[in-house]
Design an enzyme around this catalytic site. Sequence first.
Site, PDB file in Angstrom:
ATOM      1  N   CYS A 132      -5.906 -33.771   5.394  1.00  0.00           N
ATOM      2  CA  CYS A 132      -5.666 -34.279   6.754  1.00  0.00           C
ATOM      3  C   CYS A 132      -4.317 -34.975   6.889  1.00  0.00           C
ATOM      4  O   CYS A 132      -3.835 -35.174   8.003  1.00  0.00           O
ATOM      5  CB  CYS A 132      -6.777 -35.225   7.176  1.00  0.00           C
ATOM      6  SG  CYS A 132      -8.340 -34.379   7.371  1.00  0.00           S
ATOM      7  N   ASN A 157     -12.013 -33.168  14.411  1.00  0.00           N
ATOM      8  CA  ASN A 157     -11.039 -33.357  13.337  1.00  0.00           C
ATOM      9  C   ASN A 157     -10.495 -31.995  12.930  1.00  0.00           C
ATOM     10  O   ASN A 157     -11.198 -31.196  12.324  1.00  0.00           O
ATOM     11  CB  ASN A 157     -11.721 -34.064  12.158  1.00  0.00           C
ATOM     12  CG  ASN A 157     -10.765 -34.367  11.012  1.00  0.00           C
ATOM     13  OD1 ASN A 157      -9.646 -33.858  10.975  1.00  0.00           O
ATOM     14  ND2 ASN A 157     -11.221 -35.185  10.084  1.00  0.00           N
ATOM     15  N   HIS A 188      -3.917 -39.443  13.223  1.00  0.00           N
ATOM     16  CA  HIS A 188      -4.809 -38.349  12.842  1.00  0.00           C
ATOM     17  C   HIS A 188      -6.117 -38.546  13.604  1.00  0.00           C
ATOM     18  O   HIS A 188      -6.652 -39.655  13.669  1.00  0.00           O
ATOM     19  CB  HIS A 188      -5.049 -38.385  11.337  1.00  0.00           C
ATOM     20  CG  HIS A 188      -6.121 -37.445  10.880  1.00  0.00           C
ATOM     21  ND1 HIS A 188      -6.182 -36.138  11.295  1.00  0.00           N
ATOM     22  CD2 HIS A 188      -7.181 -37.637  10.058  1.00  0.00           C
ATOM     23  CE1 HIS A 188      -7.230 -35.558  10.744  1.00  0.00           C
ATOM     24  NE2 HIS A 188      -7.862 -36.443   9.991  1.00  0.00           N
TER      25      HIS A 188
HETATM   26  N1  ACO Z   1     -26.485 -36.785  13.543  1.00  0.00           N
HETATM   27  C1  ACO Z   1     -27.385 -37.745  13.374  1.00  0.00           C
HETATM   28  N2  ACO Z   1     -27.406 -38.574  12.319  1.00  0.00           N
HETATM   29  C2  ACO Z   1     -26.456 -38.410  11.381  1.00  0.00           C
HETATM   30  C3  ACO Z   1     -25.455 -37.418  11.499  1.00  0.00           C
HETATM   31  C4  ACO Z   1     -25.492 -36.584  12.626  1.00  0.00           C
HETATM   32  N3  ACO Z   1     -24.579 -35.605  12.832  1.00  0.00           N
HETATM   33  N4  ACO Z   1     -24.632 -37.512  10.425  1.00  0.00           N
HETATM   34  C5  ACO Z   1     -25.087 -38.521   9.666  1.00  0.00           C
HETATM   35  N5  ACO Z   1     -26.194 -39.064  10.237  1.00  0.00           N
HETATM   36  C6  ACO Z   1     -27.013 -40.162   9.758  1.00  0.00           C
HETATM   37  C7  ACO Z   1     -26.916 -40.364   8.264  1.00  0.00           C
HETATM   38  O1  ACO Z   1     -27.779 -39.487   7.575  1.00  0.00           O
HETATM   39  C8  ACO Z   1     -27.336 -41.808   8.127  1.00  0.00           C
HETATM   40  O2  ACO Z   1     -28.727 -41.866   8.157  1.00  0.00           O
HETATM   41  P1  ACO Z   1     -29.531 -42.868   7.188  1.00  0.00           P
HETATM   42  O3  ACO Z   1     -29.060 -44.242   7.588  1.00  0.00           O
HETATM   43  O4  ACO Z   1     -30.947 -42.577   7.499  1.00  0.00           O
HETATM   44  O5  ACO Z   1     -29.113 -42.512   5.795  1.00  0.00           O
HETATM   45  C9  ACO Z   1     -26.806 -42.467   9.386  1.00  0.00           C
HETATM   46  O6  ACO Z   1     -26.548 -41.380  10.299  1.00  0.00           O
HETATM   47  C10 ACO Z   1     -25.543 -43.281   9.188  1.00  0.00           C
HETATM   48  O7  ACO Z   1     -24.634 -42.521   8.413  1.00  0.00           O
HETATM   49  P2  ACO Z   1     -23.217 -43.041   8.049  1.00  0.00           P
HETATM   50  O8  ACO Z   1     -22.498 -41.999   7.259  1.00  0.00           O
HETATM   51  O9  ACO Z   1     -23.303 -44.425   7.439  1.00  0.00           O
HETATM   52  O10 ACO Z   1     -22.598 -43.185   9.525  1.00  0.00           O
HETATM   53  P3  ACO Z   1     -21.198 -43.697   9.950  1.00  0.00           P
HETATM   54  O11 ACO Z   1     -21.335 -44.681  11.008  1.00  0.00           O
HETATM   55  O12 ACO Z   1     -20.337 -44.029   8.782  1.00  0.00           O
HETATM   56  O13 ACO Z   1     -20.558 -42.400  10.652  1.00  0.00           O
HETATM   57  C11 ACO Z   1     -19.008 -40.623  10.090  1.00  0.00           C
HETATM   58  C12 ACO Z   1     -20.415 -41.190   9.924  1.00  0.00           C
HETATM   59  C13 ACO Z   1     -18.821 -40.229  11.550  1.00  0.00           C
HETATM   60  C14 ACO Z   1     -18.884 -39.429   9.171  1.00  0.00           C
HETATM   61  C15 ACO Z   1     -17.963 -41.680   9.710  1.00  0.00           C
HETATM   62  O14 ACO Z   1     -18.290 -42.279   8.478  1.00  0.00           O
HETATM   63  C16 ACO Z   1     -16.559 -41.139   9.585  1.00  0.00           C
HETATM   64  O15 ACO Z   1     -15.966 -40.720  10.559  1.00  0.00           O
HETATM   65  N6  ACO Z   1     -15.980 -41.189   8.375  1.00  0.00           N
HETATM   66  C17 ACO Z   1     -14.603 -40.789   8.160  1.00  0.00           C
HETATM   67  C18 ACO Z   1     -14.378 -39.328   8.220  1.00  0.00           C
HETATM   68  C19 ACO Z   1     -12.912 -39.094   8.071  1.00  0.00           C
HETATM   69  O16 ACO Z   1     -12.111 -39.776   8.688  1.00  0.00           O
HETATM   70  N7  ACO Z   1     -12.480 -38.191   7.239  1.00  0.00           N
HETATM   71  C20 ACO Z   1     -11.055 -38.269   7.001  1.00  0.00           C
HETATM   72  C21 ACO Z   1     -10.309 -37.206   6.939  1.00  0.00           C
HETATM   73  S1  ACO Z   1     -11.133 -35.692   6.742  1.00  0.00           S
HETATM   74  C22 ACO Z   1     -10.158 -34.741   5.690  1.00  0.00           C
HETATM   75  O17 ACO Z   1      -9.259 -35.195   5.058  1.00  0.00           O
HETATM   76  C23 ACO Z   1     -10.555 -33.362   5.472  1.00  0.00           C
END
Ligand code: ACO
Length: 324
Positions: free
Chosen positions: A114, A281, A251
């Site tokens: 990314c 993304n 990004h």
């Molecule tokens: N729908 C419903 N629930 C979901 C989903 C979904 N699509 N995805 C995850 N959950 C659930 C999880 O299973 C978890 O459930 P649990 O508590 O029962 O275990 C709960 O939601 C919370 O999950 P988290 O991962 O803690 O949620 P978070 O608030 O962190 O959001 C997200 C997740 C959106 C992925 C976030 O962490 C994020 O954006 N992270 C960064 C991603 C990123 O920036 N990547 C960078 C670059 S990518 C690259 O380089 C290729």
Amino acid sequence: MTIRAVVRGVGHYLPERVVENAEFEATLDTSDAWIRSRSGIERRHLAAEGETTSQLAIKAAEAALADAGLTPEDIDAVIVGTSTPDFTFPSVATMVQAGLNMRNGFAFDVQAVCAGFVFALANANGMILSGQAKRVMVIGAETFSRIMDWTDRGTCVLFGDGAGALILEAQDGTGSTEDRGILATDLNSDGRYRELLYVDGGVSTNGQSGHLRMQGNQVFKHAVQKLAETAHHALEKVGLSGGDVDWIVPHQANLRIISATAERMQVPMERVVVTVQDHGNTSAASIPLALSVGKQRGQIKPGDLLVTEAIGGGLAWGAVVLRW
Ligand code: ACO
């Protein structure tokens, strides 16, 4: 006299197919409300069957050439930031060169996931400053839909496909931060964080392209801290700070990361270009897409001071300060 790498043109291309969040409700235990509230994403474009990264890149390149009023012969080098190339080799950049019918110059890919566009931009800047090229086409192009595990709700709802292109041109500057062009770059990586974000396949491991695996909440924490830090370092190198910035062009991974980073930089959200709601993304394509859309919307204007910042698998992260 100082040489500056100045933006001469910008363009983008998005695949035709738009997938709204609600479409995932049929196949996954997820909801439009969850995706919106946790990521800010509402929809994303996905490449058609057979539509490849180089095809998206060529269309973005053509749009940037039209915006610049240039022809392919005017370009000395093509650098493509991508982690989803059409083939293991040749590079997407050489395929773009062929697609544009260029017979001149040189072309290569940069792989920093990314952060790929920021790394490519810094490379292009170095080539222009060292006199190796006068005009460089810098492209971010991805088809992340090809490396999604469509059963993993934690990743597959977050990504989209697309391409954006920027043409940089050597111009004379005065050496002050009032100059148009790239003013500072800051690049970082730390390979110890490989397990947080990776693809579980590759040429010399299992011969497969694999699927993206991410510990989202861990990446999230690194992102907010490292993005604000790299943007601050890049600005500091030329004696500037968040207060001088007209636009952060971040990004586009997650609206919560974008706003937390802006807050740390003490830049209000009115001065942040946000496209994540419409694109998801798109990895290395997200910043040039945002630059192109930001210009089309009338947000980014000549003379504006911009900071772009990105983080991706590696981890690799960085920022570029430029005056549009
Ligand atoms: N729908 C419903 N629930 C979901 C989903 C979904 N699509 N995805 C995850 N959950 C659930 C999880 O299973 C978890 O459930 P649990 O508590 O029962 O275990 C709960 O939601 C919370 O999950 P988290 O991962 O803690 O949620 P978070 O608030 O962190 O959001 C997200 C997740 C959106 C992925 C976030 O962490 C994020 O954006 N992270 C960064 C991603 C990123 O920036 N990547 C960078 C670059 S990518 C690259 O380089 C290729």
